[in-house]
Design an enzyme around this catalytic site. Sequence first.
Site, short mmCIF file in Angstrom:
data_model
loop_
_atom_site.label_atom_id
_atom_site.label_comp_id
_atom_site.label_asym_id
_atom_site.label_seq_id
_atom_site.Cartn_x
_atom_site.Cartn_y
_atom_site.Cartn_z
N GLU A 39 0.80 -1.08 0.11
CA GLU A 39 0.01 -0.06 0.07
C GLU A 39 0.82 1.12 -0.05
O GLU A 39 0.29 2.35 0.09
CB GLU A 39 -0.92 -0.18 1.17
CG GLU A 39 -2.01 -1.17 1.02
CD GLU A 39 -2.87 -1.27 2.32
OE1 GLU A 39 -4.01 -1.33 2.33
OE2 GLU A 39 -2.30 -1.54 3.36
N GLY A 105 -13.01 -2.65 1.67
CA GLY A 105 -14.00 -3.38 1.29
C GLY A 105 -15.30 -2.43 0.97
O GLY A 105 -15.42 -1.61 2.01
N MET A 206 -9.30 -1.68 8.51
CA MET A 206 -8.95 -2.35 9.75
C MET A 206 -7.94 -1.35 10.44
O MET A 206 -7.55 -1.94 11.47
CB MET A 206 -8.34 -3.78 9.60
CG MET A 206 -9.20 -4.73 8.96
SD MET A 206 -8.43 -6.47 8.57
CE MET A 206 -8.06 -6.91 10.22
N GLU A 207 -7.95 -0.13 10.03
CA GLU A 207 -6.70 0.72 10.85
C GLU A 207 -7.31 2.08 10.93
O GLU A 207 -6.77 2.84 12.03
CB GLU A 207 -5.66 0.73 9.78
CG GLU A 207 -4.62 -0.62 9.81
CD GLU A 207 -5.30 -1.44 8.71
OE1 GLU A 207 -6.01 -1.13 7.72
OE2 GLU A 207 -5.06 -2.83 8.86
N ASP A 230 -12.56 -5.05 -2.71
CA ASP A 230 -13.77 -6.02 -2.78
C ASP A 230 -15.08 -5.32 -2.37
O ASP A 230 -14.83 -3.98 -2.01
CB ASP A 230 -13.10 -7.20 -1.89
CG ASP A 230 -12.88 -6.80 -0.32
OD1 ASP A 230 -11.52 -6.32 -0.18
OD2 ASP A 230 -13.77 -6.45 0.38
N1 ADE Z 1 -9.39 -4.48 3.56
C1 ADE Z 1 -9.66 -4.76 2.31
N2 ADE Z 1 -11.00 -5.16 2.19
C2 ADE Z 1 -11.59 -5.60 3.37
C3 ADE Z 1 -12.39 -6.02 4.12
N3 ADE Z 1 -13.51 -6.70 3.42
N4 ADE Z 1 -12.87 -6.04 5.23
C4 ADE Z 1 -11.84 -5.45 6.13
N5 ADE Z 1 -10.66 -4.99 5.68
C5 ADE Z 1 -10.43 -4.90 4.25
#
Ligand code: ADE
Length: 262
Positions: A39, A105, A206-207, A230
């Site tokens: 990243e 996501g 997640m951060e 995604d």
């Molecule tokens: N980073 C990328 N896709 C993610 C997802 N589906 N959930 C959490 N972190 C992500």
Amino acid sequence: MKNRLSHFPLLLTMMISCAGCGNQAPKSYIGVFSAMDVEIELLLKEASIRETKTFGNAEAHVGTLKGKDVVISRSGIGKINASSGFTSVMEHYDLSQVIFTGVAGGTKDEESVLDQVVGTKVVEHDYGYQGNDGFVWYGGDPGRFEPGEYYECDSALVDLAYESSLKVLKDQKVFKGVIASGDQFIASSDYVAYLNKEFDAYACEMEGAAVAKVCQTYEKPFVIMRTLSDKADGMAHESYVDFMDEAAEQSNAIVLKMLESL
Ligand code: ADE
């Protein structure tokens, strides 16, 4: 003679303090942070890095990018890695502003993979109370038993990230809205529906909230911006594997465009 000698200590102090004047470290840096190496890969290719240091779980690359003094750092996946890594780097370098880049996501029906989400606010979606009646969100402080906190991104950085995204992207869409962070990779349509209902989320990752909380505490202007790898649904993991590199690169290309104007 006495008069001239009386200036000597002052002159000496000035000479010592000016030794290496042409070679001084910058007063402050733009901080660009991510969770994973991929990243920040494009940024590091474009940057001129003069030193790389490790602070606990964070690796920090210091140099210039687009003519700006920068610290580029990745600190690992999840809120614990993000907050400890970011804080250690911030303790060593004076950061004037903070950009968090990476993948996420997508959580809205109208979004597609490789669309861009610029966070206006960030929230910790998995902090709360798990009781017999299920999960209740307290977002940061369960002791208060009140609805939790959203962390506001800096409006000037949000606008710049949004405008820069429009300039860089061709077919993809750009969204502004809430980014929800938690310590789970989300691959569930039911949970996506929950993130929409509870937080009106546009992306999950997640951060972001961890870095946002530290930035808010230390009064650093920040923005969290993510390219969608995604849709956080049943196919999320496959999509993440297929699109992560492209999404990470796209988010970096937008950061490069932002740096031209910072
Ligand atoms: N980073 C990328 N896709 C993610 C997802 N589906 N959930 C959490 N972190 C992500």
